[in-house]
Write an enzyme that holds these catalytic residues in place. Structure first.
Site, PDB file in Angstrom:
ATOM      1  N   TRP A   1       0.874  -1.183   0.000  1.00 46.88           N
ATOM      2  CA  TRP A   1       0.000   0.000   0.000  1.00 46.88           C
ATOM      3  C   TRP A   1       0.910   1.232   0.000  1.00 46.88           C
ATOM      4  O   TRP A   1       1.786   1.332   0.881  1.00 46.88           O
ATOM      5  CB  TRP A   1      -0.855  -0.055   1.269  1.00 46.88           C
ATOM      6  CG  TRP A   1      -1.821   1.059   1.484  1.00 46.88           C
ATOM      7  CD1 TRP A   1      -2.712   1.567   0.580  1.00 46.88           C
ATOM      8  CD2 TRP A   1      -2.016   1.784   2.702  1.00 46.88           C
ATOM      9  NE1 TRP A   1      -3.448   2.564   1.164  1.00 46.88           N
ATOM     10  CE2 TRP A   1      -3.045   2.726   2.468  1.00 46.88           C
ATOM     11  CE3 TRP A   1      -1.442   1.734   3.970  1.00 46.88           C
ATOM     12  CZ2 TRP A   1      -3.502   3.597   3.444  1.00 46.88           C
ATOM     13  CZ3 TRP A   1      -1.889   2.606   4.948  1.00 46.88           C
ATOM     14  CH2 TRP A   1      -2.907   3.522   4.681  1.00 46.88           C
TER      15      TRP A   1
ATOM     16  N   ASP B   1      -0.257  -5.635   9.589  1.00 45.87           N
ATOM     17  CA  ASP B   1      -1.336  -4.719   9.227  1.00 45.87           C
ATOM     18  C   ASP B   1      -2.568  -5.569   8.911  1.00 45.87           C
ATOM     19  O   ASP B   1      -2.599  -6.306   7.925  1.00 45.87           O
ATOM     20  CB  ASP B   1      -0.904  -3.896   7.996  1.00 45.87           C
ATOM     21  CG  ASP B   1      -1.928  -2.826   7.640  1.00 45.87           C
ATOM     22  OD1 ASP B   1      -3.032  -2.839   8.216  1.00 45.87           O
ATOM     23  OD2 ASP B   1      -1.627  -1.984   6.766  1.00 45.87           O
TER      24      ASP B   1
ATOM     25  N   LYS C   1     -13.065  -1.167   6.991  1.00 45.88           N
ATOM     26  CA  LYS C   1     -13.648  -1.988   5.927  1.00 45.88           C
ATOM     27  C   LYS C   1     -14.650  -3.000   6.481  1.00 45.88           C
ATOM     28  O   LYS C   1     -15.748  -3.125   5.976  1.00 45.88           O
ATOM     29  CB  LYS C   1     -12.558  -2.750   5.168  1.00 45.88           C
ATOM     30  CG  LYS C   1     -11.255  -2.014   5.000  1.00 45.88           C
ATOM     31  CD  LYS C   1     -11.284  -0.979   3.916  1.00 45.88           C
ATOM     32  CE  LYS C   1      -9.986  -0.210   3.923  1.00 45.88           C
ATOM     33  NZ  LYS C   1      -9.726   0.579   2.768  1.00 45.88           N
TER      34      LYS C   1
HETATM   35  C1  LMR Z   1      -6.923   1.757  -0.204  1.00 46.29           C
HETATM   36  O1  LMR Z   1      -5.829   1.168  -0.285  1.00 46.29           O
HETATM   37  O2  LMR Z   1      -7.554   2.115  -1.193  1.00 46.29           O
HETATM   38  C2  LMR Z   1      -7.512   2.026   1.151  1.00 46.29           C
HETATM   39  O3  LMR Z   1      -6.730   1.465   2.136  1.00 46.29           O
HETATM   40  C3  LMR Z   1      -7.836   3.443   1.388  1.00 46.29           C
HETATM   41  C4  LMR Z   1      -6.641   4.314   1.580  1.00 46.29           C
HETATM   42  O4  LMR Z   1      -6.619   5.033   2.590  1.00 46.29           O
HETATM   43  O5  LMR Z   1      -5.727   4.319   0.754  1.00 46.29           O
END
Ligand code: LMR
Length: 398
Positions: free
Chosen positions: A130, A211, A246
């Site tokens: 991420w 996470d 979520k």
């Molecule tokens: C995502 O990866 O789209 C979600 O976790 C929202 C975010 O805050 O990026």
């Protein structure tokens, strides 16, 4: 001074939402940000949440501050959810949990705790991960390294590459794992692979930071905890960040938790004392509403059952969309193999679309996908599927 600043880059995910919101096309489709949509394309408030809120409204008598670590009952609920109700870590009081503003808040508190209180200041994250993981840990002052994770050619986990890299991680350094529903790839280790990772973590003595943002959206609330529980069974110390954005649909309530596990209660309390000071110096104490909702739902047998069923419905709809997507692409004449999407879990998959194709989908068709090709499967519905797959087929045909 301000005018001399360089223009800030747009956030790869939330910046895309801003662009989507400004797009006037009525048939636009947002497969960017990880937000669940129901069959009608709406992000509903869950029934269990609504009922808990009604309960809270009746019960609430004050808006006094929570403590730095938030609602203590939330911590108890979080540990049961993460480890399972009768876990020895809970019985032995080896864990302490602090309520945090979402998973992001928990990750930042964890990052600051590692950087300012522990001897090592390096964290390893999967490649890819991420994007905000890098931002959060760098902002905390940590050095961020990467370990191989996604095998783009085989559309699966590069487990041998991962193990080889993690063998080199020094004792005391932190290693970030996604407990389930890996973001952005949708590819997770198997239970056996988690056992090997846990054995390696214990042998190499690095600090796992897990996470856990999507518990229940992969294979089930218990099934998704396999990795975190494998690690917890072997290592003396670890950090776990839960998010309820979520699985409770509580995106804008900013509710999550940071759990610290230590070798014994004294060490857990010591670490927790520092975590509370870290919290005090960032936001002092967390907001109450989201924690009240999650705690009310998890403590009440009937609400808990309703919530478990609602999580299952979300999970089943997402997995149903995975199959419908692959089948519809075939009916549109797409010859590339997309079957791998049905093996992946959670909200996301790597579509294999390149950045140019992603840009064309956005410019020409109003379909928003994160750069690198990550698609939010939870944004697909039976009504937008035909248009989506027609567009992808056209883009793939060039
Ligand atoms: C995502 O990866 O789209 C979600 O976790 C929202 C975010 O805050 O990026």
């Amino acid at each position: 001074m301000f005018e001399r600043l360089e223009t800030a880059p747009s956030d790869p995910i939330l910046g895309l939402t801003e662009a989507f919101n400004h797009d006037p096309r009525p048939d636009k489709i947002n497969l960017g940000v990880g937000v669940y949509k129901d069959e009608n394309g709406k992000t509903p408030i869950m029934a269990s949440v609504k009922k808990a809120e009604a309960e809270l409204l009746k019960r609430e008598t004050t808006k006094n501050y929570l403590g730095m670590a938030g609602l203590p009952e939330l911590g108890v609920c979080v540990q049961k959810l993460v480890f399972g109700s009768d876990h020895p870590i809970i019985a032995a009081k080896r864990a302490c949990s602090a309520q945090t503003p979402g998973g992001t808040g928990g990750l930042r508190v964890a990052g600051d705790f590692i950087k300012t209180r522990l001897p090592s200041t390096k964290i390893w994250v999967s490649q890819p991960t991420w994007p905000n993981h890098n931002g959060i840990f760098k902002a905390a002052g940590l050095e961020v390294g990467t370990y191989p994770y996604y095998d783009a050619a085989g559309k699966g986990l590069d487990f041998s590459g991962m193990i080889k890299a993690l063998e080199q991680v020094a004792a005391g350094e932190a290693v970030l794992f996604h407990a389930s529903c890996h973001n952005p790839s949708g590819v997770d280790p198997t239970a056996e692979q988690w056992e090997q990772l846990a054995e390696l973590a214990a042998r190499k003595k690095w600090l796992p930071l897990v996470d856990f943002a999507y518990q229940g959206l992969g294979d089930g609330l218990e099934e998704d905890a396999v990795g975190v529980r494998a690690l917890a069974a072997r290592v003396p110390e670890m950090l776990i960040v839960s998010s309820f954005s979520k699985n409770f649909g509580l995106y804008n309530e900013r509710i999550g938790a940071l759990t610290v596990v230590a070798a014994d209660p004294a060490a857990a309390n010591k670490a927790f004392g520092h975590i509370k000071i870290v919290i005090r110096t960032i936001y002092s104490n967390p907001p109450a509403h989201g924690a009240g909702i999650v705690t009310t739902v998890l403590q009440d047998t009937a609400l808990n059952k309703l919530w478990v069923d609602e999580v299952a419905a979300m999970r089943n709809r997402i997995n149903g969309m995975r199959h419908l997507f692959v089948d519809t692409l075939k009916t549109k004449g797409v010859r590339q193999d997309f079957d791998f999407i049905t093996n992946q879990r959670g909200m996301f998959s790597f579509s294999g679309l390149n950045d140019e194709q992603v840009q064309t989908l956005r410019d020409k068709y109003g379909i928003y996908i994160v750069g690198g090709g990550r698609i939010n499967v939870a944004g697909m519905t039976t009504s937008n599927m035909d248009r989506l797959c027609t567009a992808i087929a056209e883009v793939l045909a060039g």
